[in-house]
Scaffold this motif. Sequence first.
Motif, mmCIF file in Angstrom:
data_model
loop_
_atom_site.group_PDB
_atom_site.id
_atom_site.type_symbol
_atom_site.label_atom_id
_atom_site.label_comp_id
_atom_site.label_asym_id
_atom_site.label_seq_id
_atom_site.Cartn_x
_atom_site.Cartn_y
_atom_site.Cartn_z
ATOM 1 N N LEU A 122 0.792 -1.231 0.000
ATOM 2 C CA LEU A 122 0.000 0.000 0.000
ATOM 3 C C LEU A 122 0.826 1.284 0.000
ATOM 4 C CD1 LEU A 122 -2.942 -1.109 2.287
ATOM 5 C CD2 LEU A 122 -2.981 -0.758 -0.189
ATOM 6 N N ASP A 123 1.907 1.331 0.762
ATOM 7 C CA ASP A 123 2.720 2.552 0.781
ATOM 8 C C ASP A 123 3.322 2.829 -0.594
ATOM 9 O OD1 ASP A 123 2.288 3.366 3.440
ATOM 10 O OD2 ASP A 123 3.818 1.980 4.173
ATOM 11 N N GLU A 124 3.817 1.780 -1.234
ATOM 12 C CA GLU A 124 4.390 1.957 -2.573
ATOM 13 C C GLU A 124 3.303 2.221 -3.612
ATOM 14 O OE1 GLU A 124 7.660 -1.370 -2.171
ATOM 15 O OE2 GLU A 124 6.205 -0.993 -0.596
ATOM 16 N N LEU A 125 2.172 1.576 -3.441
ATOM 17 C CA LEU A 125 1.045 1.775 -4.356
ATOM 18 C C LEU A 125 0.580 3.232 -4.321
ATOM 19 C CD1 LEU A 125 -0.786 0.082 -6.245
ATOM 20 C CD2 LEU A 125 -2.330 -0.199 -4.326
ATOM 21 N N GLN A 134 -8.709 -5.497 7.755
ATOM 22 C CA GLN A 134 -9.599 -4.333 7.813
ATOM 23 C C GLN A 134 -8.866 -3.155 8.450
ATOM 24 O OE1 GLN A 134 -14.042 -6.371 7.979
ATOM 25 N NE2 GLN A 134 -13.392 -5.158 9.697
ATOM 26 N N GLU A 135 -8.143 -3.416 9.534
ATOM 27 C CA GLU A 135 -7.424 -2.345 10.231
ATOM 28 C C GLU A 135 -6.269 -1.803 9.386
ATOM 29 O OE1 GLU A 135 -8.300 -0.687 12.977
ATOM 30 O OE2 GLU A 135 -10.114 -1.923 12.939
ATOM 31 N N LEU A 136 -5.520 -2.695 8.747
ATOM 32 C CA LEU A 136 -4.411 -2.253 7.891
ATOM 33 C C LEU A 136 -4.917 -1.388 6.737
ATOM 34 C CD1 LEU A 136 -2.285 -5.538 7.716
ATOM 35 C CD2 LEU A 136 -1.520 -3.352 8.656
ATOM 36 N N LEU A 137 -6.002 -1.815 6.126
ATOM 37 C CA LEU A 137 -6.560 -1.062 5.002
ATOM 38 C C LEU A 137 -7.161 0.258 5.469
ATOM 39 C CD1 LEU A 137 -8.170 -4.021 3.026
ATOM 40 C CD2 LEU A 137 -6.137 -2.712 2.370
ATOM 41 N N LYS A 138 -7.790 0.231 6.620
ATOM 42 C CA LYS A 138 -8.382 1.459 7.175
ATOM 43 C C LYS A 138 -7.293 2.492 7.454
ATOM 44 C CE LYS A 138 -11.571 2.921 10.798
ATOM 45 N NZ LYS A 138 -12.251 2.538 12.034
ATOM 46 N N ALA A 142 -6.113 3.866 4.128
ATOM 47 C CA ALA A 142 -7.109 4.760 3.520
ATOM 48 C C ALA A 142 -7.116 6.122 4.214
ATOM 49 C CB ALA A 142 -8.493 4.116 3.571
ATOM 50 N N GLU A 143 -6.906 6.125 5.524
ATOM 51 C CA GLU A 143 -6.831 7.396 6.261
ATOM 52 C C GLU A 143 -5.549 8.150 5.917
ATOM 53 O OE1 GLU A 143 -7.266 6.048 10.293
ATOM 54 O OE2 GLU A 143 -9.446 5.808 10.097
ATOM 55 N N LYS A 144 -4.484 7.411 5.698
ATOM 56 C CA LYS A 144 -3.186 8.007 5.372
ATOM 57 C C LYS A 144 -3.157 8.548 3.939
ATOM 58 C CE LYS A 144 1.736 6.723 5.625
ATOM 59 N NZ LYS A 144 2.660 5.603 5.905
ATOM 60 N N TYR A 145 -3.862 7.858 3.029
ATOM 61 C CA TYR A 145 -3.840 8.224 1.606
ATOM 62 C C TYR A 145 -5.264 8.428 1.074
ATOM 63 C CZ TYR A 145 0.805 6.101 2.115
ATOM 64 O OH TYR A 145 2.070 5.771 2.534
ATOM 65 N N TYR A 172 4.142 -14.972 -6.148
ATOM 66 C CA TYR A 172 3.265 -14.372 -5.138
ATOM 67 C C TYR A 172 4.078 -13.507 -4.178
ATOM 68 C CZ TYR A 172 -0.620 -13.926 -1.906
ATOM 69 O OH TYR A 172 -1.627 -13.422 -1.120
ATOM 70 N N THR A 173 4.436 -12.306 -4.668
ATOM 71 C CA THR A 173 5.190 -11.352 -3.855
ATOM 72 C C THR A 173 4.635 -9.955 -4.097
ATOM 73 O OG1 THR A 173 6.830 -10.871 -5.580
ATOM 74 C CG2 THR A 173 7.326 -12.718 -4.080
ATOM 75 N N LYS A 174 4.857 -9.080 -3.142
ATOM 76 C CA LYS A 174 4.410 -7.692 -3.322
ATOM 77 C C LYS A 174 5.164 -7.040 -4.472
ATOM 78 C CE LYS A 174 7.280 -4.739 -0.440
ATOM 79 N NZ LYS A 174 7.321 -3.712 0.562
ATOM 80 N N GLU A 175 6.425 -7.428 -4.661
ATOM 81 C CA GLU A 175 7.221 -6.856 -5.745
ATOM 82 C C GLU A 175 6.607 -7.180 -7.108
ATOM 83 O OE1 GLU A 175 9.516 -7.004 -2.119
ATOM 84 O OE2 GLU A 175 8.578 -8.665 -3.201
ATOM 85 N N GLU A 176 6.194 -8.428 -7.277
ATOM 86 C CA GLU A 176 5.585 -8.826 -8.553
ATOM 87 C C GLU A 176 4.214 -8.181 -8.735
ATOM 88 O OE1 GLU A 176 6.683 -10.675 -11.334
ATOM 89 O OE2 GLU A 176 8.553 -10.168 -10.322
#
Length: 197
Positions: free
Chosen positions: A42-45, A63-67, A70-73, A144-148
Amino acid sequence: KVFNKENLQKICNLPVNKDIPVLGIISRLAEQKGCDILADSLDELAKLNVQLVILGAGDLKYQELLKTAAEKYPKCISLHLKFDNPLAHKIYAGSDIFLMPSKYEPCGLGQLISLRYGTIPLVFKTGGLADTINRNNGFVFSQYTKEELLKTIKKAGQVSKNKSKWDQLIENAMECNFSWKVSADKYIQLYAKAKKR
């Protein structure tokens, strides 16, 4: 598509800009659905020139990580922690790319629905996703990696800027037919062939 995208951006409180790729996710929020690599990305996205609309509910951890993200960005991520059928259809219709990074997916319906809407699927190569999505109708990553995942999102974003390539991809997607009629026709042909023996 332009009207649907603008409408989606408005109802999701995202900046209205037809040139920013909108990525849609409609999912149960769980590791199986790729939320682990998504959350890690998410930070890189948020640094990419994309918008992310997420609809779903599930594991409290995600849910908490996404919330938090979403508040940060808020200009990049619009989060809807619920199931909402009308909003789901608006996401399918208004997104440019349908993100489905499932770790495993025996069948998968989201990618099939997105094809009908002309929203290009971006999937992890597994199960039913691998059976239905390829470079002619979407984007596939096989590690299956965030990099890919991020690399494939960047690639999709670049392709979306080439109107003729993108329009061809949309046309290919909308022409896909994974209905029971196709299977039934194959069965009838097989039956007719067997009957002749």
